[in-house]
Design an enzyme around this catalytic site. Structure first.
Site, PDB file in Angstrom:
ATOM      1  N   ASP A   8       0.801  -1.227   0.000  1.00  0.00           N
ATOM      2  CA  ASP A   8       0.000   0.000   0.000  1.00  0.00           C
ATOM      3  C   ASP A   8       0.831   1.273   0.000  1.00  0.00           C
ATOM      4  OD1 ASP A   8      -2.285  -1.525   0.071  1.00  0.00           O
ATOM      5  OD2 ASP A   8      -2.672  -1.233   2.202  1.00  0.00           O
ATOM      6  N   LYS A  47      -0.781   4.373  19.131  1.00  0.00           N
ATOM      7  CA  LYS A  47      -1.740   5.468  19.310  1.00  0.00           C
ATOM      8  C   LYS A  47      -1.544   6.190  20.642  1.00  0.00           C
ATOM      9  CE  LYS A  47      -5.138   3.335  16.263  1.00  0.00           C
ATOM     10  NZ  LYS A  47      -6.521   2.810  16.093  1.00  0.00           N
ATOM     11  N   ASP A  76      -0.031   6.171   2.138  1.00  0.00           N
ATOM     12  CA  ASP A  76      -0.651   4.843   2.176  1.00  0.00           C
ATOM     13  C   ASP A  76      -1.763   4.874   1.135  1.00  0.00           C
ATOM     14  OD1 ASP A  76      -2.091   2.552   2.627  1.00  0.00           O
ATOM     15  OD2 ASP A  76      -2.443   2.912   4.755  1.00  0.00           O
TER      16      ASP A  76
END
Length: 226
Positions: A109, A160, A216
């Site tokens: 990707d 995250k 991406d």
């Protein structure tokens, strides 16, 4: 030198484009997505590219047979019969990849300037088992952040983060030494969660910073802007 491109996903984020064609063969900037990576690998001297596939492998093989003649390199496929995660396909393709030399692994990707020459130099200099290309993002709270010292040695990964620990994330491009094979079991495995942390704990995992554009293109927003 050899390389593995992870193309096993179904491309659900890019539907309807991927309903009739595997995601790596969807056109991006006037050529199939995967050809941007294959061309860059061929330019740095890679002689064999292995594609880890599980969706429409016959379509991929037909396309690649024509491309390998044009580029003068060997392009083969390694088929998954169940989703193997991000590390399982590396173990599955060991028979193709393990010639005693370092090899590239790419997420299909991603697109960027692909600084493969610099990665090879950095990998040799550090003596690493793995070198990870990292890229800067504006909002690291939505990603897994790579934390490393001034020499590039990776300390840890923070998924995250709620507080700022850094703004460099895994860019989905690796250069790995053959010693990584013995660290991966033949089962669905995550390279980010199960393979890289123990290597980092040994001081054998390094980051190399990417300069310039990265995207991406498996995400509709990045695909369109690209």
């Amino acid at each position: 030198m050899k390389a593995l491109i992870l193309v096993g996903g179904y491309g659900t984020r890019l539907r309807p484009l991927t309903l009739s064609s595997p995601k790596p063969l969807v056109e991006f900037c006037n050529q199939a997505m995967v050809m941007h990576q294959i061309n860059a690998l061929a330019a740095v001297g890679v002689t064999e590219v292995v594609l880890a596939v599980n969706y429409q492998p016959h379509v991929m093989q037909q396309f690649l047979e024509a491309q390998q003649e044009k580029l003068g390199i060997k392009i083969t496929t390694s088929q998954e019969f169940e989703p193997m995660g991000t590390a399982g396909p590396i173990k599955l393709a060991e028979k193709h990849l393990n010639d005693g030399e370092p090899f590239f692994v790419l997420n299909s990707d991603v697109t960027c300037a692909f600084p493969f020459h610099k990665m090879i130099d950095a990998h040799k200099k550090s003596g690493a088992i793995g070198t990870i290309l990292v890229t800067k993002v504006e909002d690291p709270s939505a990603f897994g952040v790579v934390v490393y010292d001034e020499n590039g040695k990776i300390d840890r990964f923070v998924e995250k983060p709620k507080v700022f620990v850094g703004n460099r994330i895994n860019a989905g491009v690796y250069l790995l030494s053959p010693g990584v094979f013995e660290r991966i079991e033949m089962r669905p495995t995550s390279i980010e969660n199960e393979v890289f942390p123990p290597i980092a704990a040994e001081g054998k995992l390094f980051a190399m910073e990417l300069e310039g554009f990265w995207a991406d293109v498996g995400k509709p927003k990045d695909y369109i802007s690209g």
